[in-house]
Design a protein around this motif. Sequence first.
Motif, PDB file in Angstrom:
ATOM      1  N   ALA A  76       0.854  -1.187   0.000  1.00 45.78           N
ATOM      2  CA  ALA A  76       0.000   0.000   0.000  1.00 45.78           C
ATOM      3  C   ALA A  76       0.891   1.239   0.000  1.00 45.78           C
ATOM      4  N   THR A  77       0.658   2.127  -0.973  1.00 48.94           N
ATOM      5  CA  THR A  77       1.594   3.228  -1.222  1.00 48.94           C
ATOM      6  C   THR A  77       0.869   4.562  -1.188  1.00 48.94           C
ATOM      7  N   ARG A  78       1.485   5.537  -0.569  1.00 49.00           N
ATOM      8  CA  ARG A  78       0.940   6.902  -0.565  1.00 49.00           C
ATOM      9  C   ARG A  78       1.872   7.847  -1.309  1.00 49.00           C
ATOM     10  N   VAL A  79       1.270   8.761  -2.058  1.00 52.45           N
ATOM     11  CA  VAL A  79       2.081   9.830  -2.648  1.00 52.45           C
ATOM     12  C   VAL A  79       2.222  10.920  -1.587  1.00 52.45           C
ATOM     13  N   THR A  80       3.437  11.395  -1.397  1.00 52.79           N
ATOM     14  CA  THR A  80       3.743  12.260  -0.255  1.00 52.79           C
ATOM     15  C   THR A  80       4.582  13.463  -0.673  1.00 52.79           C
ATOM     16  N   ARG A  81       4.674  14.422   0.226  1.00 55.81           N
ATOM     17  CA  ARG A  81       5.627  15.516   0.044  1.00 55.81           C
ATOM     18  C   ARG A  81       6.812  15.280   0.985  1.00 55.81           C
ATOM     19  N   VAL A  82       7.893  15.993   0.735  1.00 57.29           N
ATOM     20  CA  VAL A  82       9.094  15.827   1.556  1.00 57.29           C
ATOM     21  C   VAL A  82       8.793  16.329   2.964  1.00 57.29           C
ATOM     22  N   GLY A  83       9.067  15.509   3.961  1.00 61.96           N
ATOM     23  CA  GLY A  83       8.829  15.890   5.353  1.00 61.96           C
ATOM     24  C   GLY A  83      10.063  16.522   5.968  1.00 61.96           C
ATOM     25  N   ARG A  84      10.148  16.441   7.271  1.00 58.21           N
ATOM     26  CA  ARG A  84      11.290  17.068   7.964  1.00 58.21           C
ATOM     27  C   ARG A  84      12.335  16.052   8.373  1.00 58.21           C
ATOM     28  N   GLN A  85      11.892  14.885   8.865  1.00 57.52           N
ATOM     29  CA  GLN A  85      12.801  13.841   9.354  1.00 57.52           C
ATOM     30  C   GLN A  85      13.893  14.473  10.206  1.00 57.52           C
ATOM     31  N   VAL A  86      13.497  14.902  11.389  1.00 59.93           N
ATOM     32  CA  VAL A  86      14.424  15.629  12.267  1.00 59.93           C
ATOM     33  C   VAL A  86      15.403  14.654  12.925  1.00 59.93           C
ATOM     34  N   TYR A  87      16.674  15.014  12.875  1.00 60.60           N
ATOM     35  CA  TYR A  87      17.715  14.227  13.546  1.00 60.60           C
ATOM     36  C   TYR A  87      18.164  14.964  14.803  1.00 60.60           C
ATOM     37  N   GLU A  88      18.613  14.213  15.797  1.00 58.93           N
ATOM     38  CA  GLU A  88      19.276  14.839  16.948  1.00 58.93           C
ATOM     39  C   GLU A  88      20.495  15.591  16.429  1.00 58.93           C
ATOM     40  N   GLU A  89      20.656  16.833  16.888  1.00 59.91           N
ATOM     41  CA  GLU A  89      21.832  17.607  16.455  1.00 59.91           C
ATOM     42  C   GLU A  89      22.926  17.377  17.474  1.00 59.91           C
ATOM     43  N   GLN A  90      23.813  16.456  17.143  1.00 64.90           N
ATOM     44  CA  GLN A  90      24.738  15.930  18.134  1.00 64.90           C
ATOM     45  C   GLN A  90      26.187  16.122  17.706  1.00 64.90           C
ATOM     46  N   VAL A  91      27.004  16.594  18.637  1.00 64.68           N
ATOM     47  CA  VAL A  91      28.451  16.677  18.413  1.00 64.68           C
ATOM     48  C   VAL A  91      29.143  15.955  19.569  1.00 64.68           C
ATOM     49  N   ILE A  92      29.997  15.010  19.254  1.00 61.13           N
ATOM     50  CA  ILE A  92      30.760  14.307  20.284  1.00 61.13           C
ATOM     51  C   ILE A  92      32.237  14.652  20.129  1.00 61.13           C
ATOM     52  N   PRO A  93      32.780  15.479  21.053  1.00 66.37           N
ATOM     53  CA  PRO A  93      34.216  15.779  20.992  1.00 66.37           C
ATOM     54  C   PRO A  93      35.013  14.673  21.696  1.00 66.37           C
ATOM     55  N   ARG A  94      36.121  14.259  21.083  1.00 64.97           N
ATOM     56  CA  ARG A  94      36.989  13.254  21.709  1.00 64.97           C
ATOM     57  C   ARG A  94      38.438  13.672  21.536  1.00 64.97           C
ATOM     58  N   VAL A  95      39.313  12.908  22.137  1.00 64.35           N
ATOM     59  CA  VAL A  95      40.749  13.213  22.048  1.00 64.35           C
ATOM     60  C   VAL A  95      41.469  11.977  21.515  1.00 64.35           C
ATOM     61  N   ASP A  96      42.301  12.161  20.472  1.00 61.43           N
ATOM     62  CA  ASP A  96      43.001  11.017  19.879  1.00 61.43           C
ATOM     63  C   ASP A  96      44.245  10.679  20.707  1.00 61.43           C
ATOM     64  N   PRO A  97      44.908   9.545  20.414  1.00 60.05           N
ATOM     65  CA  PRO A  97      46.059   9.115  21.244  1.00 60.05           C
ATOM     66  C   PRO A  97      47.212  10.120  21.255  1.00 60.05           C
ATOM     67  N   ASN A  98      47.240  11.039  20.292  1.00 57.90           N
ATOM     68  CA  ASN A  98      48.289  12.072  20.272  1.00 57.90           C
ATOM     69  C   ASN A  98      47.868  13.347  20.989  1.00 57.90           C
ATOM     70  N   GLY A  99      46.705  13.297  21.660  1.00 56.70           N
ATOM     71  CA  GLY A  99      46.256  14.444  22.436  1.00 56.70           C
ATOM     72  C   GLY A  99      45.528  15.501  21.628  1.00 56.70           C
ATOM     73  N   ARG A 100      45.224  15.223  20.365  1.00 56.36           N
ATOM     74  CA  ARG A 100      44.510  16.206  19.537  1.00 56.36           C
ATOM     75  C   ARG A 100      43.021  15.924  19.559  1.00 56.36           C
ATOM     76  N   GLU A 101      42.236  16.994  19.627  1.00 52.22           N
ATOM     77  CA  GLU A 101      40.787  16.842  19.710  1.00 52.22           C
ATOM     78  C   GLU A 101      40.189  16.558  18.333  1.00 52.22           C
ATOM     79  N   TYR A 102      39.134  15.744  18.301  1.00 54.24           N
ATOM     80  CA  TYR A 102      38.377  15.520  17.067  1.00 54.24           C
ATOM     81  C   TYR A 102      36.901  15.409  17.399  1.00 54.24           C
ATOM     82  N   PHE A 103      36.047  15.340  16.361  1.00 57.01           N
ATOM     83  CA  PHE A 103      34.594  15.353  16.565  1.00 57.01           C
ATOM     84  C   PHE A 103      33.904  14.272  15.750  1.00 57.01           C
ATOM     85  N   TRP A 104      32.837  13.754  16.304  1.00 56.27           N
ATOM     86  CA  TRP A 104      31.848  12.999  15.536  1.00 56.27           C
ATOM     87  C   TRP A 104      30.583  13.847  15.469  1.00 56.27           C
ATOM     88  N   ILE A 105      29.990  13.999  14.263  1.00 57.22           N
ATOM     89  CA  ILE A 105      28.728  14.745  14.182  1.00 57.22           C
ATOM     90  C   ILE A 105      27.603  13.845  13.680  1.00 57.22           C
TER      91      ILE A 105
END
Length: 259
Positions: free
Chosen positions: A175-204
């Motif tokens: 069963a199929t509906r014709v639709t318009r593009v919705g919002r599909q909201v994602y959590e706006e997330q940033v995870i800061p971490r530190v690599d083994p050399n002491g430099r910071e990096y991010f996952w988004i």
Amino acid sequence: MSDRRPLILVTNDDGVQSPGISSLRRAASRVGDVIVVAPTREQSAQSHAITLDRPLRHIEHETNIHSIDGTPADCVYLALFERRFLPRRPDLVLSGINRGHNLGTSVFYSGTVAAAREAAMRGIPSMALSAPPDADTEQLIEHVTQVVSALIEQLRAATLPVLLNVNFPRAASRATRVTRVGRQVYEEQVIPRVDPNGREYFWIGGRVMEGSEPEGTDAHAIALGYASITPLALESTSMEHWAIAAQIAQNMSLEGDMP
Ligand code: MN
């Protein structure tokens, strides 16, 4: 499109080895002659990027199955404009079946949708297809065959550069509906971490936030267990904000020289 067997270019953004593209190839082979030109490695969320700063390598995996070490848009571009891949201009371009839905704002990030859009920009009808990773493969192939057949039937009347975004539900419902593009909201997330050399990096990038999708949207139809089909436009001018732009142009022009 004439009455001959359609020539169908199949691509994706999950890579040539993904299960989704082999399902799509099986479905498309029931209704046309299929040639695959897909990325060598996964290119999800690459949007409409094309590769201009390095050479693109090509692998022929078997007859009519090629991969390119570039983006989904690169694959469609090469398939259309380098003669070795296709015997003629394809009647249809299919992209997917993506591992996971492409709903709401995902249409801007998706490589799956971009590959289809690249074809539509060249005047070729195209369809992006997506399904949850745990959808039943045989049922999905059945439903994809039906939706592609229905599109080909439409194209026999008039070939238009139609761009369709199709999402299938987890449950095996057609069963199929014709639709318009919705919002599909994602959590706006940033995870800061530190690599083994002491430099910071991010996952988004966060997870999809459930609920609050308006009636009539792609995500709402999927939430109710329907398949969703959304016609996408190539024209991106916003008439809604024309007046703001016109005001700025007028202010700029007041003391400006005529070109
Ligand atoms: Mn993907």
